[in-house]
Write an enzyme that holds these catalytic residues in place. Structure first.
Site, PDB file in Angstrom:
ATOM      1  N   ASP A  54      24.652  -9.123  19.574  1.00 39.69           N
ATOM      2  CA  ASP A  54      24.657  -7.997  20.407  1.00 39.69           C
ATOM      3  C   ASP A  54      24.898  -8.275  22.019  1.00 39.69           C
ATOM      4  O   ASP A  54      25.489  -7.680  22.662  1.00 39.69           O
ATOM      5  CB  ASP A  54      23.195  -7.186  20.234  1.00 39.69           C
ATOM      6  CG  ASP A  54      22.973  -6.998  18.776  1.00 39.69           C
ATOM      7  OD1 ASP A  54      23.001  -5.905  18.362  1.00 39.69           O
ATOM      8  OD2 ASP A  54      22.734  -7.905  17.929  1.00 39.69           O
ATOM      9  N   THR A 151      23.159  -3.563  13.338  1.00 48.05           N
ATOM     10  CA  THR A 151      22.682  -4.932  13.441  1.00 48.05           C
ATOM     11  C   THR A 151      21.957  -5.214  12.354  1.00 48.05           C
ATOM     12  O   THR A 151      21.934  -6.451  11.823  1.00 48.05           O
ATOM     13  CB  THR A 151      21.622  -4.910  14.862  1.00 48.05           C
ATOM     14  OG1 THR A 151      22.310  -4.488  15.958  1.00 48.05           O
ATOM     15  CG2 THR A 151      21.410  -6.442  15.048  1.00 48.05           C
TER      16      THR A 151
HETATM   17  N1  LIG Z   1      15.182   6.450  13.573  1.00 51.70           N
HETATM   18  C1  LIG Z   1      16.389   6.416  13.640  1.00 51.70           C
HETATM   19  N2  LIG Z   1      16.981   7.425  13.103  1.00 51.70           N
HETATM   20  C2  LIG Z   1      18.248   7.447  13.236  1.00 51.70           C
HETATM   21  N3  LIG Z   1      19.229   6.503  13.686  1.00 51.70           N
HETATM   22  C3  LIG Z   1      18.601   5.483  14.352  1.00 51.70           C
HETATM   23  C4  LIG Z   1      17.138   5.383  14.162  1.00 51.70           C
HETATM   24  N4  LIG Z   1      16.940   4.068  14.716  1.00 51.70           N
HETATM   25  C5  LIG Z   1      18.172   3.665  15.105  1.00 51.70           C
HETATM   26  N5  LIG Z   1      19.088   4.554  14.788  1.00 51.70           N
HETATM   27  C6  LIG Z   1      20.670   3.963  14.960  1.00 51.70           C
HETATM   28  O1  LIG Z   1      21.077   3.978  13.896  1.00 51.70           O
HETATM   29  C7  LIG Z   1      22.091   2.999  13.977  1.00 51.70           C
HETATM   30  C8  LIG Z   1      22.461   2.373  12.660  1.00 51.70           C
HETATM   31  O2  LIG Z   1      22.645   3.629  11.925  1.00 51.70           O
HETATM   32  P1  LIG Z   1      23.000   3.470  10.491  1.00 51.70           P
HETATM   33  O3  LIG Z   1      23.764   4.903   9.860  1.00 51.70           O
HETATM   34  O4  LIG Z   1      23.990   2.335  10.453  1.00 51.70           O
HETATM   35  O5  LIG Z   1      21.875   3.216   9.719  1.00 51.70           O
HETATM   36  S1  LIG Z   1      21.708   2.302   8.405  1.00 51.70           S
HETATM   37  O6  LIG Z   1      21.477   0.799   8.770  1.00 51.70           O
HETATM   38  O7  LIG Z   1      22.759   2.420   7.478  1.00 51.70           O
HETATM   39  O8  LIG Z   1      20.397   2.825   7.837  1.00 51.70           O
HETATM   40  C9  LIG Z   1      21.390   2.080  14.895  1.00 51.70           C
HETATM   41  O9  LIG Z   1      22.478   1.285  15.714  1.00 51.70           O
HETATM   42  P2  LIG Z   1      22.317  -0.284  16.198  1.00 51.70           P
HETATM   43  O10 LIG Z   1      20.993  -0.216  16.921  1.00 51.70           O
HETATM   44  O11 LIG Z   1      23.430  -0.232  17.070  1.00 51.70           O
HETATM   45  O12 LIG Z   1      22.243  -1.011  14.765  1.00 51.70           O
HETATM   46  C10 LIG Z   1      20.753   2.889  15.839  1.00 51.70           C
HETATM   47  O13 LIG Z   1      21.078   3.225  16.920  1.00 51.70           O
HETATM   48 MG   LIG Z   2      23.947  -1.776  18.555  1.00 52.94          MG
HETATM   49 MG   LIG Z   3      20.491  -1.794  18.110  1.00 49.37          MG
END
Ligand SMILES: Nc1ncnc2c1ncn2[C@@H]1O[C@H](COP(=O)(O)OS(=O)(=O)O)[C@@H](OP(=O)(O)O)[C@H]1O
Ligand SMILES: [Mg+2]
Ligand SMILES: [Mg+2]
Ligand SMILES: [Mg+2]
Length: 390
Positions: A54, A151
């Site tokens: 990251d 991530t």
């Molecule tokens: N609580 C909550 N609710 C909704 N979304 C959130 C939440 N927390 C984080 N995020 C954001 O979701 C990114 C990952 O989303 P995804 O759709 O890939 O989720 S998952 O891993 O498939 O469950 C993730 O992106 P990255 O941090 O870049 O991985 C977050 O930005």
């Molecule tokens: Mg990210």
């Molecule tokens: Mg993140």
């Protein structure tokens, strides 16, 4: 090509090369993370994971944009900061980031870009990361970066994306989405979405395998392109070949597939199942980490994206910007649950006002707003109003 048609051509070309480099960086780090000895996954204050990749991608993209958009003061809105990296006990982590960034930048000539004259110092790398602290807004040019989106998927050896977009005066103008584990062809997905050491990573012909892809589009062009991610020892000469992709022609909801987050914490699966049922979606959802969901829709692997985040969660622009451009230019539609386009002019948040639900439907599936009247598809206690779910 007229000047108008070529607007942002230079920026798009640069962004595509940069995302390819970032994907290659991530592939190397992901491989090392999956070794049992690795202890390089950290938790942020909100308990979400963060890794060397990251920070390294953020530093690399920031440095390259500033270097090659000389003369422009580059504003970048991105996810990571340097707080953890700057702590006194983070020396080995920081050293790993410095190493990873310099290794990646040394490969720049493969992508037709000049590498730095000498390896970047730690202070330059910290500066490149912290320079990405712009808050965007309704005026001027802002690059929007999610260095590793998904991530969690990344640390699991699963799907993740590198997402870079440009906003000018509050409007998206280009988007590039790198999906290092999303193969050029959907059929290969089951074979290689995990780095399973017991399975061969590539079939006999690596040309047809094409494990990852990069998608990109310029606003108003009506075209979304996809390139294979060429990695490993392949001799790689820029320019890379590109093919056009299009959103699915399926307009019968009973034949459509919807995508959603893997984690229940990120989207209410019970609610989305009810909603999918109410609009006639019959197929099992395609659960994929990250903005790879947008990639799946842009090239017709799925038709709908439904996300219903928990009350109070604000969607960040870096989690959507690149995906929105590539889906819309491929013929799709992206809106919030009220049928409104996402708003990228308001700073860090997308301005999803109508509940937390977002529907990304292909044009031919009728758009409609979802509100209280949909409560009958929900478990008893769940209701929706214009701002929250309770
Ligand atoms: N609580 C909550 N609710 C909704 N979304 C959130 C939440 N927390 C984080 N995020 C954001 O979701 C990114 C990952 O989303 P995804 O759709 O890939 O989720 S998952 O891993 O498939 O469950 C993730 O992106 P990255 O941090 O870049 O991985 C977050 O930005
Ligand atoms: Mg990210
Ligand atoms: Mg993140
Ligand atoms: Mg993200």
């Amino acid at each position: 090509m007229t000047e108008e048609n070529d607007k942002y051509g230079k920026e798009l070309d640069l962004a595509v090369r940069i995302v390819h480099m970032a994907c290659s960086l991530c592939q190397k780090v992901q491989k090392s993370l999956l070794s049992p000895a690795s202890r390089q996954v950290l938790a942020k204050d909100d308990d979400s994971p963060v890794t060397v990749a990251d920070w390294s991608v953020q530093a690399t993209v920031s440095w390259l944009l500033s270097e090659f958009l000389e003369g422009q003061s580059v504003s970048i809105v991105a996810e990571e900061d340097v707080q953890t990296l700057s702590k006194s006990d983070a020396a080995s982590l920081l050293a790993a980031v410095v190493n990873t960034v310099n290794e990646c930048l040394a490969e720049a000539p493969k992508y037709g870009l000049q590498q730095p004259k000498k390896a970047l110092e730690t202070s330059q790398i910290l500066e490149a990361i912290s320079r990405c602290n712009s808050t965007g807004g309704p005026t001027g040019r802002h690059w929007v970066l999610d260095p590793v989106d998904g991530t969690l998927g990344f640390v699991r050896g699963d799907q993740y994306a590198v997402a870079l977009a440009l906003i000018e005066d509050g409007k998206l103008v280009l988007g590039v989405l790198g999906c290092p584990n999303y193969p050029m062809k959907k059929e290969f997905l089951n074979y290689n979405h995990r780095h399973d050491q017991t399975m061969p990573m590539t079939p006999s012909s690596s040309d047809i395998w094409q494990k990852g892809c990069v998608m990109y589009a310029r606003r108003g062009s009506g075209r979304t392109w996809m390139q294979p991610l060429i990695h490993g020892d392949t001799k790689f000469e820029w320019p890379n070949s590109a093919t056009l992709v299009q959103a699915s022609p399926v307009d019968d909801p009973s034949l459509a597939t919807f995508c959603e987050p893997v984690e229940k914490a990120n989207s209410n699966h019970l609610f989305t199942a009810g909603l999918a049922n109410s609009i006639g979606l019959k197929n099992q959802p395609m659960r994929i980490h990250s903005m790879v969901k947008y990639a799946a829709i842009a090239r017709g692997d799925a038709e709908v994206f439904i996300k219903f985040a928990r009350s109070g969660y604000q969607e960040k622009i870096w989690d959507h910007a690149a995906g929105v451009v590539i889906v819309e230019e491929a013929g799709g539609v992206v809106t919030d649950a009220g049928g409104r386009p996402l708003d990228f002019s308001r700073g860090l948040n997308t301005g999803v006002l109508y509940g937390n639900l977002m529907m990304f439907l292909r044009q031919s599936i009728p758009k409609r707003a979802y509100s209280e009247k949909d409560a009958d598809v929900l478990p008893g206690s769940l209701t929706i109003d214009s701002r929250r779910v309770c």
